[in-house]
Design a protein around this motif. Structure first.
Motif, short mmCIF file in Angstrom:
data_model
loop_
_atom_site.label_atom_id
_atom_site.label_comp_id
_atom_site.label_asym_id
_atom_site.label_seq_id
_atom_site.Cartn_x
_atom_site.Cartn_y
_atom_site.Cartn_z
N SER A 1 16.82 9.91 -31.80
CA SER A 1 17.02 8.91 -30.75
C SER A 1 17.19 9.58 -29.39
N GLU A 2 17.97 10.65 -29.34
CA GLU A 2 18.17 11.38 -28.09
C GLU A 2 16.86 12.01 -27.60
N CYS A 3 16.07 12.53 -28.53
CA CYS A 3 14.78 13.12 -28.16
C CYS A 3 13.84 12.06 -27.60
N GLN A 4 13.81 10.89 -28.24
CA GLN A 4 12.96 9.80 -27.76
C GLN A 4 13.39 9.33 -26.37
N GLN A 5 14.68 9.23 -26.17
CA GLN A 5 15.20 8.82 -24.86
C GLN A 5 14.82 9.85 -23.80
N SER A 6 14.90 11.12 -24.15
CA SER A 6 14.53 12.19 -23.24
C SER A 6 13.06 12.10 -22.85
N VAL A 7 12.20 11.81 -23.81
CA VAL A 7 10.77 11.67 -23.54
C VAL A 7 10.52 10.46 -22.64
N GLN A 8 11.20 9.35 -22.91
CA GLN A 8 11.03 8.16 -22.07
C GLN A 8 11.46 8.40 -20.64
N GLU A 9 12.58 9.09 -20.46
CA GLU A 9 13.05 9.40 -19.11
C GLU A 9 12.08 10.34 -18.40
N ALA A 10 11.55 11.31 -19.12
CA ALA A 10 10.57 12.23 -18.52
C ALA A 10 9.31 11.48 -18.11
N ASN A 11 8.85 10.57 -18.96
CA ASN A 11 7.66 9.79 -18.63
C ASN A 11 7.89 8.89 -17.43
N LYS A 12 9.07 8.29 -17.36
CA LYS A 12 9.42 7.43 -16.23
C LYS A 12 9.43 8.25 -14.94
N ARG A 13 10.01 9.43 -14.99
CA ARG A 13 10.08 10.31 -13.82
C ARG A 13 8.67 10.73 -13.39
N LYS A 14 7.83 11.11 -14.37
CA LYS A 14 6.46 11.54 -14.06
C LYS A 14 5.66 10.39 -13.46
N ASN A 15 5.81 9.20 -14.03
CA ASN A 15 5.08 8.03 -13.51
C ASN A 15 5.51 7.69 -12.09
N ALA A 16 6.80 7.79 -11.83
CA ALA A 16 7.30 7.53 -10.47
C ALA A 16 6.73 8.55 -9.49
N MET A 17 6.68 9.81 -9.91
CA MET A 17 6.14 10.85 -9.03
C MET A 17 4.65 10.62 -8.78
N MET A 18 3.92 10.30 -9.84
CA MET A 18 2.48 10.11 -9.71
C MET A 18 2.14 8.88 -8.87
N SER A 19 2.98 7.86 -8.93
CA SER A 19 2.69 6.65 -8.15
C SER A 19 2.78 6.92 -6.65
N LYS A 20 3.51 7.94 -6.26
CA LYS A 20 3.59 8.31 -4.85
C LYS A 20 2.24 8.80 -4.34
N PHE A 21 1.46 9.35 -5.23
CA PHE A 21 0.19 9.95 -4.83
C PHE A 21 -1.01 9.05 -5.08
N LYS A 22 -0.81 7.92 -5.75
CA LYS A 22 -1.90 6.99 -5.99
C LYS A 22 -2.04 6.11 -4.76
N PRO A 23 -3.17 6.14 -4.13
CA PRO A 23 -3.34 5.28 -2.96
C PRO A 23 -3.42 3.81 -3.38
N ASN A 24 -2.86 2.98 -2.56
CA ASN A 24 -2.88 1.55 -2.80
C ASN A 24 -4.27 1.02 -2.48
N ARG A 25 -4.90 0.38 -3.45
CA ARG A 25 -6.27 -0.11 -3.29
C ARG A 25 -6.39 -1.09 -2.11
N ALA A 26 -5.42 -1.96 -1.98
CA ALA A 26 -5.45 -2.95 -0.88
C ALA A 26 -5.35 -2.24 0.47
N GLN A 27 -4.54 -1.22 0.57
CA GLN A 27 -4.42 -0.48 1.82
C GLN A 27 -5.72 0.24 2.16
N ARG A 28 -6.39 0.77 1.15
CA ARG A 28 -7.67 1.45 1.40
C ARG A 28 -8.71 0.47 1.93
#
Length: 123
Positions: A90-117
């Motif tokens: 359970s702790e390992c799964q939670q750790s993976v979920q938190e890592a994925n959430k952090r990575k997704n948040a970081m990557m969303s900073k670099f994804k340009p907004n289609r409407a803005q483009r």
């Protein structure tokens, strides 16, 4: 990275660290082999002993020799081993979920907004 605590033992889980993941994967490979070899018939006490030793070995392989003894207090009790294992997974799964959430948040900073483009006339 997270700290997992069981039976007054605190262990570091880092599902983003190569060294930890390598030990984790190898330990589960070995556990799979050991599980296939488990005695299925015979004296119940021997079956319980082998089953519990599988969990002792898993934690020793991941965190170092003697970890199983520390986690289980030297007892070979199926319920204790399974509860510990469930808590660990359970702790390992939670750790993976938190890592994925952090990575997704970081990557969303670099994804340009289609409407803005479109508004700016860029493709």
């Amino acid at each position: 990275m997270s700290l997992w605590k069981w039976n007054d033992v605190e262990l570091e889980i880092d599902m983003e660290d190569y060294d930890f993941l390598y030990k984790y994967e190898k330990a589960f490979d070995a556990m799979g082999i050991q599980e296939e070899k488990l005695q299925k018939i015979g004296m119940q006490s021997e079956i319980v002993k082998e089953y519990c030793e599988m969990f002792y070995q898993l934690f020793d392989d991941i965190f170092g020799a003697g970890t199983g003894d520390k986690l289980f207090g030297g007892k070979k009790n199926i319920r204790i081993c399974e509860e510990c294992y469930t808590s660990f997974i359970s702790e390992c799964q939670q750790s993976v979920q938190e890592a994925n959430k952090r990575k997704n948040a970081m990557m969303s900073k670099f994804k340009p907004n289609r409407a803005q483009r479109r508004a700016s006339g860029k493709k």
